[in-house]
Write a protein that holds these residues in place. Structure first.
Motif, PDB file in Angstrom:
ATOM      1  N   LEU A  70       0.816  -1.214   0.000  1.00 40.17           N
ATOM      2  CA  LEU A  70       0.000   0.000   0.000  1.00 40.17           C
ATOM      3  C   LEU A  70       0.849   1.264   0.000  1.00 40.17           C
ATOM      4  O   LEU A  70       0.485   2.274  -0.607  1.00 40.17           O
ATOM      5  CB  LEU A  70      -0.919  -0.007   1.220  1.00 40.17           C
ATOM      6  CG  LEU A  70      -2.055   1.016   1.264  1.00 40.17           C
ATOM      7  CD1 LEU A  70      -2.985   0.850   0.072  1.00 40.17           C
ATOM      8  CD2 LEU A  70      -2.827   0.881   2.572  1.00 40.17           C
ATOM      9  N   PHE A  71       1.996   1.232   0.668  1.00 42.56           N
ATOM     10  CA  PHE A  71       2.845   2.419   0.781  1.00 42.56           C
ATOM     11  C   PHE A  71       4.103   2.310  -0.069  1.00 42.56           C
ATOM     12  O   PHE A  71       5.047   3.069   0.143  1.00 42.56           O
ATOM     13  CB  PHE A  71       3.219   2.648   2.251  1.00 42.56           C
ATOM     14  CG  PHE A  71       2.068   3.125   3.084  1.00 42.56           C
ATOM     15  CD1 PHE A  71       1.802   4.474   3.205  1.00 42.56           C
ATOM     16  CD2 PHE A  71       1.239   2.223   3.725  1.00 42.56           C
ATOM     17  CE1 PHE A  71       0.744   4.926   3.961  1.00 42.56           C
ATOM     18  CE2 PHE A  71       0.165   2.657   4.485  1.00 42.56           C
ATOM     19  CZ  PHE A  71      -0.086   4.016   4.603  1.00 42.56           C
ATOM     20  N   ARG A  72       4.098   1.397  -1.029  1.00 42.64           N
ATOM     21  CA  ARG A  72       5.272   1.241  -1.891  1.00 42.64           C
ATOM     22  C   ARG A  72       5.549   2.522  -2.665  1.00 42.64           C
ATOM     23  O   ARG A  72       6.696   2.906  -2.866  1.00 42.64           O
ATOM     24  CB  ARG A  72       5.051   0.077  -2.854  1.00 42.64           C
ATOM     25  CG  ARG A  72       6.254  -0.211  -3.746  1.00 42.64           C
ATOM     26  CD  ARG A  72       5.954  -1.374  -4.677  1.00 42.64           C
ATOM     27  NE  ARG A  72       5.696  -2.595  -3.914  1.00 42.64           N
ATOM     28  CZ  ARG A  72       5.167  -3.693  -4.442  1.00 42.64           C
ATOM     29  NH1 ARG A  72       4.804  -3.702  -5.721  1.00 42.64           N
ATOM     30  NH2 ARG A  72       4.978  -4.759  -3.698  1.00 42.64           N
ATOM     31  N   TYR A  73       4.494   3.186  -3.101  1.00 46.44           N
ATOM     32  CA  TYR A  73       4.618   4.459  -3.810  1.00 46.44           C
ATOM     33  C   TYR A  73       3.984   5.533  -2.930  1.00 46.44           C
ATOM     34  O   TYR A  73       2.763   5.624  -2.840  1.00 46.44           O
ATOM     35  CB  TYR A  73       3.929   4.391  -5.176  1.00 46.44           C
ATOM     36  CG  TYR A  73       4.527   3.353  -6.084  1.00 46.44           C
ATOM     37  CD1 TYR A  73       5.610   3.662  -6.904  1.00 46.44           C
ATOM     38  CD2 TYR A  73       4.021   2.055  -6.127  1.00 46.44           C
ATOM     39  CE1 TYR A  73       6.178   2.706  -7.731  1.00 46.44           C
ATOM     40  CE2 TYR A  73       4.583   1.097  -6.956  1.00 46.44           C
ATOM     41  CZ  TYR A  73       5.656   1.431  -7.758  1.00 46.44           C
ATOM     42  OH  TYR A  73       6.212   0.481  -8.581  1.00 46.44           O
ATOM     43  N   SER A  74       4.807   6.298  -2.283  1.00 46.34           N
ATOM     44  CA  SER A  74       4.325   7.285  -1.312  1.00 46.34           C
ATOM     45  C   SER A  74       4.482   8.705  -1.841  1.00 46.34           C
ATOM     46  O   SER A  74       5.225   8.954  -2.796  1.00 46.34           O
ATOM     47  CB  SER A  74       5.081   7.138   0.016  1.00 46.34           C
ATOM     48  OG  SER A  74       4.847   5.877   0.592  1.00 46.34           O
ATOM     49  N   ARG A  75       3.782   9.613  -1.188  1.00 41.80           N
ATOM     50  CA  ARG A  75       3.828  11.023  -1.582  1.00 41.80           C
ATOM     51  C   ARG A  75       3.928  11.888  -0.341  1.00 41.80           C
ATOM     52  O   ARG A  75       3.302  11.613   0.690  1.00 41.80           O
ATOM     53  CB  ARG A  75       2.579  11.390  -2.378  1.00 41.80           C
ATOM     54  CG  ARG A  75       2.231  12.889  -2.347  1.00 41.80           C
ATOM     55  CD  ARG A  75       1.005  13.195  -3.144  1.00 41.80           C
ATOM     56  NE  ARG A  75       0.373  14.430  -2.698  1.00 41.80           N
ATOM     57  CZ  ARG A  75      -0.345  15.235  -3.468  1.00 41.80           C
ATOM     58  NH1 ARG A  75      -0.529  14.927  -4.730  1.00 41.80           N
ATOM     59  NH2 ARG A  75      -0.881  16.331  -2.988  1.00 41.80           N
ATOM     60  N   ILE A  76       4.737  12.951  -0.438  1.00 39.89           N
ATOM     61  CA  ILE A  76       4.848  13.949   0.626  1.00 39.89           C
ATOM     62  C   ILE A  76       4.526  15.308   0.026  1.00 39.89           C
ATOM     63  O   ILE A  76       5.207  15.753  -0.905  1.00 39.89           O
ATOM     64  CB  ILE A  76       6.261  13.970   1.233  1.00 39.89           C
ATOM     65  CG1 ILE A  76       6.579  12.639   1.905  1.00 39.89           C
ATOM     66  CG2 ILE A  76       6.390  15.113   2.232  1.00 39.89           C
ATOM     67  CD1 ILE A  76       8.010  12.523   2.378  1.00 39.89           C
ATOM     68  N   SER A  77       3.498  15.932   0.525  1.00 36.20           N
ATOM     69  CA  SER A  77       3.142  17.285   0.083  1.00 36.20           C
ATOM     70  C   SER A  77       3.795  18.284   1.030  1.00 36.20           C
ATOM     71  O   SER A  77       3.564  18.230   2.244  1.00 36.20           O
ATOM     72  CB  SER A  77       1.621  17.471   0.090  1.00 36.20           C
ATOM     73  OG  SER A  77       1.013  16.646  -0.873  1.00 36.20           O
TER      74      SER A  77
END
Length: 472
Positions: A70-77
């Motif tokens: 689920l968190f293999r591709y993460s994003r930080i805004s």
């Protein structure tokens, strides 16, 4: 008549290995990969596909199974909240009237700045001295006075939630499962002309990357931001005063390194500086860039004299000068929508200095998902003839590069423009020019060529082995 299924007939009876296999069928390519070649927008990481998220909500067991994927591709805004106050003589004078209400941090600022202004006396109040005397100070907890100042400025910084995310990653031991990270902001950095902002910006950006790579180990990093902000996040300059003409809302940069288990360059190696800049944080092997559309500039007077932002050019030059061949990029991709041929020439000039390239990939026309050419509002006063003239000139430059750069046997050239109806033949023509000059590129499929040293000057394979008439 209702019958209750025996426990052995439910999914809960299956071993974790089978559940993991089931969950893998819901895994899809993330939007940050699927959309990277599209015209840049704030929707890079947005997707309607939520199968894995839904599956993780079925039960705690499924949650545990799905979590690593689920968190293999993460994003930080990045946080959008302004946190920096420009301290000048006028603000210090206002602080003097509220000394009893200032926090300890604010009082320290007041005392430091007051002593700084003493030597300049009344000149400190002259607005023309602001660039020399102004200091940028970051607001801390309890700084109620500074928080009330009308003119609060923004520098890139991580959101407060990143600390919680870091704890979450550590708690579930997911550091090695997060393979890709997108750092995103649509906030534009507006202090690039204020010299005193350089040091705070450098410290803020260094803190961002230090915190990220301390808590995460992604082998892919994408930064999506407006050009002015991206320049700061990459520790480089824009090298253009014409950014207004291009009206580029966002650029993407993609950096890839081998899987962490395959990295054989120790941190103490001298093959690169290993400094605070993103390009020197890891042994990147691929550099991808998407600068979006240049279409707006075509509507300006003497458009061909305009210069688009040059962060990519400067980054490539920096790698070429500061990185040893053993740790330099081997793959490069560029995506844009009708960039000026002068821009492509500049990029190619920089690529010539990188001696390790094995694959280059270009896209210079709108993709099939892009309706720009059929949107009068976006076309403005731009003339289609000018767009395609620049496209043709750009491919002449690329074709020349393919002919003179010392590519090794097996190197690849890819053109995504060949996926657009009617353009494959145009690109083929430019590559045929290379064949006639003996550059040794062999077409393997639509839009893809391989460097083949066995090809002769006419594009045909050369005969191998001794001559039939040679003596035995």
């Amino acid at each position: 008549m209702n019958k209750t299924l025996p426990a052995c007939a439910t999914l809960d009876a299956l071993p974790n290995e089978l559940l993991i296999q089931i969950a893998s069928h819901f895994d899809r390519q993330p939007p940050s990969i699927l959309k990277f070649t599209h015209e840049p927008s704030a929707q890079l990481t947005c997707s309607e596909e939520r199968s894995l998220k839904s599956l993780s909500g079925v039960s705690w067991r499924w949650r545990k199974i799905v979590l690593p994927v689920l968190f293999r591709y993460s994003r930080i805004s990045l946080d959008k909240t302004p946190q920096w106050v420009p301290i000048d003589a006028r603000l210090v004078e206002n602080m003097q009237g509220q000394l009893t209400k200032l926090s300890n941090h604010e009082l320290q600022i007041y005392q430091k700045m007051r002593s700084k202004f003493k030597s300049s006396s009344m000149w400190a109040f002259d607005e023309s001295f602001d660039d020399l005397l102004i200091n940028l100070c970051r607001i801390r907890e309890g700084d109620d006075f500074l928080r009330s100042v009308p003119n609060i400025l923004w520098l890139p910084h991580l959101p407060k939630t990143f600390t919680d995310f870091g704890r979450f990653v550590a708690h579930y031991n997911m550091k090695h499962y997060i393979k890709s990270l997108v750092v995103f902001t649509d906030k534009e950095y507006e202090l690039r002309h204020v010299s005193t902002a350089d040091a705070p910006l450098s410290r803020a950006v260094s803190e961002i990357w230090s915190q990220i790579f301390f808590r995460l180990e992604p082998f892919r990093v994408v930064v999506a931001a407006p050009p002015t902000t991206l320049a700061g996040l990459l520790d480089t300059q824009m090298l253009s005063s014409d950014a207004w003409a291009f009206d580029m809302k966002m650029h993407y940069i993609e950096l890839l390194q081998p899987e962490p288990s395959r990295i054989n360059h120790p941190r103490e190696s001298t093959c690169r500086p290993w400094d605070s800049a993103l390009v020197h944080r890891k042994p990147w092997t691929h550099l991808g860039y998407n600068e979006g559309s240049s279409i707006t500039a075509y509507s300006t007077y003497e458009y061909h004299l305009k210069q688009s932002p040059k962060m990519l050019y400067l980054i490539i030059l920096r790698l070429a000068k500061e990185v040893q061949d053993c740790c330099n990029i081997v793959s490069f991709s560029f995506h844009g929508v009708f960039p000026f041929s002068t821009n492509i020439t500049t990029i190619i000039r920089a690529l010539h200095k990188v001696k390790t390239l094995r694959k280059v990939h270009f896209q210079l026309a709108p993709g099939n998902e892009n309706s720009l050419l059929n949107t009068p509002k976006r076309m403005g006063r731009a003339q289609p003839h000018d767009l395609w003239m620049e496209w043709n000139e750009s491919y002449k430059v690329i074709a020349s590069f393919l002919g003179v750069y010392g590519f090794a046997d097996g190197a690849e050239f890819v053109s995504s423009d060949c996926d657009v109806a009617g353009l494959a033949g145009e690109v083929d023509d430019y590559m045929d020019m290379r064949f006639k000059r003996g550059s040794g590129w062999r077409k393997t499929e639509i839009g893809k060529w391989i460097k083949d040293e066995s090809l002769g000057k006419d594009g045909a394979p050369t005969e191998a082995g001794p001559s039939a008439e040679a003596p035995a």
